[in-house]
Design a protein around this motif. Sequence first.
Motif: not given
Lengths: 242, 242
Positions: A188-191, A98-105, A223-225, A196-201
């Motif tokens: 599996v990438i989650m934004g 699993v990969a997380l792109d800027a999940v802040r919480d 749905l939430n992340v 959501g998922i950033s443009d670069a990703i």
Amino acid sequence: MVSKSQTKLITSLQQKKYREQTGFFVAEGPKVIAELLNEGLTLQSLFSTDVSQITNENHFRVTENELKKISFLKTANTAVAIFEIPKRKPVQNSGLIVALDAVRDPGNLGTIIRLCDWFGVQQLLCSEDTADCFNPKVVQATMGSLARVQVNYLSLTEYFDQTELPIFGGFMDGKNVYSEKLPKNAIVIMGNEANGISDAILQKITHKITIPRFGKSQKTESLNVATATAILLSEFRRAIEK
Amino acid sequence: MVSKSQTKLITSLQQKKYREQTGFFVAEGPKVIAELLNEGLTLQSLFSTDVSQITNENHFRVTENELKKISFLKTANTAVAIFEIPKRKPVQNSGLIVALDAVRDPGNLGTIIRLCDWFGVQQLLCSEDTADCFNPKVVQATMGSLARVQVNYLSLTEYFDQTELPIFGGFMDGKNVYSEKLPKNAIVIMGNEANGISDAILQKITHKITIPRFGKSQKTESLNVATATAILLSEFRRAIEK
């Protein structure tokens, strides 16, 4: 008792900066501490109001008032421990990742770490701007899961450039995840919660998938992340089981 | 401006007792308010700092300071509205129904309402000791979903005694949900965050199911109630789609 320098160290470990400088993090409560010890993490010191827990020279008995001062919780438990942040192993290019792109919480990160543990996902890759997994809130929420799931912080774009694993991401216009053939080895990438998922990703994603919406309204918020991660991991695992 | 009696009413609506007495609840922010209006809920009054939103006689322009005083949020938005709590329709004994047994956390309830909306579950049954869906935290988290999912509070045991629908509940020793035949008309019962499903409800369950654990450790904490609901609803819906 707790010395001034110990109090200072513990208090500082609320901040990521000092966790990185010192290589330590804090866990609270006998249950969480026991789980982390069980998983082989190294205890630097333990502060407890319970004399039966004082069994070693790096264990210190403290009063309830002293514990209150060093605890991060609203209601202090009976024990606070300092652990060494475990050495991170290099990423293995296999299995379900699993990969997380800027999940802040921190709450979402904690829930996702528990989901990874449940579904046997041993590697969680986080972009540098994802919440820190040794944040006290994450530690308390994940308990032993934190020691069983290896969390690496890195540049996701650089990693995606060198991996040969297929990269799955959730999109409103992706292919129905219920009918896709899902492989055993995949990312599996989650934004981010809001963006959501950033443009670069986005450019690195090889398989766009979607969780079908059954409600009639097109207005349902996405749905939430954490719940989306739950459903996608369940889909990848049921594909193996079938 | 906001009159003293209006301020008093709004402040009181933070408490369930006064929501029940008056039949009103509070929603904040133009986006949430617009969604609820769109879904046909009845506005009792609107207080906004934005003159462009003042288009009716029950709309009141307020200063930022006045708004701060009536807002439940840490950072007040531009508008606060009082809505009528919609009339609850009787429960229909068909379709997929989610039932919650003493789910206490408003955050979990909010997530589950959004999940119901996503998966087209129109009826959510809550035991009387489940969190209140018109709690301000739930209102802000669910937005329009709250108006699209009908939430009934009732005695679950009494309801279960008179329904002929199969009742599915998640258990560690249940049948693998991935290989079970899941019907279109059914009740899925989810339990309390700490204690799971209560004994009285347990006896009414007709189908024990389980979400398989793939992690090697037997110590993984159980999935939290919102992520488990996500996975089960996804399973029931994919069964229809296939």
